[in-house]
Design a protein around this motif. Structure first.
Motif, PDB file in Angstrom:
ATOM      1  N   ALA A  18      44.017  23.446   8.634  1.00  0.00           N
ATOM      2  CA  ALA A  18      42.609  23.847   8.612  1.00  0.00           C
ATOM      3  C   ALA A  18      42.201  24.528   9.911  1.00  0.00           C
ATOM      4  N   THR A  19      42.813  24.133  11.029  1.00  0.00           N
ATOM      5  CA  THR A  19      42.416  24.660  12.336  1.00  0.00           C
ATOM      6  C   THR A  19      42.523  26.182  12.419  1.00  0.00           C
ATOM      7  N   GLU A  22      40.061  27.993   9.901  1.00  0.00           N
ATOM      8  CA  GLU A  22      38.660  27.995  10.325  1.00  0.00           C
ATOM      9  C   GLU A  22      38.447  28.836  11.582  1.00  0.00           C
ATOM     10  N   GLY A  25      39.080  32.502  10.746  1.00  0.00           N
ATOM     11  CA  GLY A  25      38.174  32.905   9.682  1.00  0.00           C
ATOM     12  C   GLY A  25      36.731  33.005  10.121  1.00  0.00           C
ATOM     13  N   ARG A  26      36.340  32.235  11.129  1.00  0.00           N
ATOM     14  CA  ARG A  26      34.957  32.256  11.610  1.00  0.00           C
ATOM     15  C   ARG A  26      34.699  33.294  12.692  1.00  0.00           C
ATOM     16  N   SER A 185      32.850  26.290  16.614  1.00  0.00           N
ATOM     17  CA  SER A 185      33.705  25.110  16.456  1.00  0.00           C
ATOM     18  C   SER A 185      33.243  23.950  17.325  1.00  0.00           C
TER      19      SER A 185
END
Length: 320
Positions: A18-19, A22, A25-26, A185
């Motif tokens: 996931a790291t 995210e 992707g962000r 984040s």
């Protein structure tokens, strides 16, 4: 647009995969455009994640050939050995100049390709000794957050994986884009790769009943004193030379190196649990002066006493 391929192997650690998804992707450029295209790739349609659920990998290994960056997340210790096709795909990507990064135990997959031979690398500190044993040609560095060799990068535990992703974003698009990704984040951007993994190092064990046992207990109880090699040796009735030889045989380190780590451990405890200033901690841990304390603490822990206290000082949680 920069393509990031995240490799999903069976028994992948959910947080590790996931790291990068995210973080990349962000990310946003100043004009709002997306700088990264993130693709989850694997050898099959679905893989088990953390033995709790499955993750679908829409892209196969052929997508690695089109990626600008490949991220290899960590897998559980009981995961099967990596598919030879995965290793070959990573080797081919490296030969084509693709940047490849690993998170946590993903370093084992990267090391299995042979690409890390002769290079510095890191992984979670719990697994560092095993990585060094299984891949002796890799220069394993257990005390850093990440290692950047240019094309090949490795990171420590899951949180360090985020540090590494932000580092790559900063390399690609500058500090402003990376800082924005860090804010999304809720993560500081300024942690550097050379910062130590926050380990309170255990001292090497001493065989039960050894002549060193009472001497080491005495040292622990007298860390604030000016301990010399002669004073330590006298507790065992040995000469300094014999004491040093026996000490190294039974602990794998020298008496003075052992003493330094014991003092750093004492300082870590005081930094975490008290309001004491550096002068008092330096005296109680036996460093002599605040200057010597700061220099030696940073040498072992990798960060300053103030930074360590900021990271580990217990504070009440805020409920928003």
């Amino acid at each position: 647009m920069h393509t990031v391929a995240v490799l999903a192997l069976d028994h992948v650690v959910a947080f590790d995969i996931a790291t990068p998804v995210e973080a990349f992707g962000r990310a946003r450029l100043a004009d709002g455009r997306l700088p990264y295209r993130v693709r989850v790739c694997g050898t099959g349609g679905e893989v088990t994640a953390s033995n709790a659920f499955t993750i679908r990998a829409p892209y196969g290994l052929d997508a690695l050939a089109d990626a600008d960056t490949i991220v290899v997340p960590g897998c559980a210790e009981d995961a099967p050995p990596p598919d030879p096709a995965v290793l070959e795909a990573l080797r081919s990507a490296a030969a084509a100049g693709t940047r490849i990064a690993s998170i946590c135990a993903g370093a084992f997959v990267l090391a299995a390709t042979g690409l890390l031979d002769g290079l510095g690398a890191t992984t979670h500190w719990i697994a560092a000794a095993r990585l060094a044993e299984e891949f002796p040609l890799v220069d394993v560095r257990p005390d850093v957050l990440y290692v950047d060799n240019g094309q090949l990068l490795t990171s420590a535990g899951a949180a360090a994986g985020l540090d590494l992703c932000l580092h790559m974003i900063r390399r690609d698009f500058g500090s402003a884009v990376a800082a924005d990704a860090a804010r999304l984040s809720v993560m500081p951007l300024e942690r550097e790769g050379g910062q130590a993994q926050f380990i309170v190092h255990a001292q090497p064990p001493v065989p039960r009943g050894s002549l060193l046992e009472p001497a080491l207990s005495w040292i622990e109880d007298n860390l604030g004193r000016d301990l010399t090699l002669a004073a330590m040796a006298s507790r065992t009735g040995m000469s300094e030379r014999t004491f040093s030889r026996r000490f190294r045989e039974q602990t794998g380190t020298t008496p003075l190196q052992w003493l330094l780590r014991a003092r750093v451990r004492r300082a870590q405890f005081l930094l975490e649990t008290t309001e004491y200033g550096v002068e008092r901690i330096a005296a109680q841990a036996g460093f002599g002066s605040p200057t010597a304390f700061r220099e030696r603490f940073k040498r072992v822990a990798g960060i300053t006493p103030q930074a360590y206290r900021s990271s580990f000082r217990g504070t009440p949680a805020e409920v928003l």
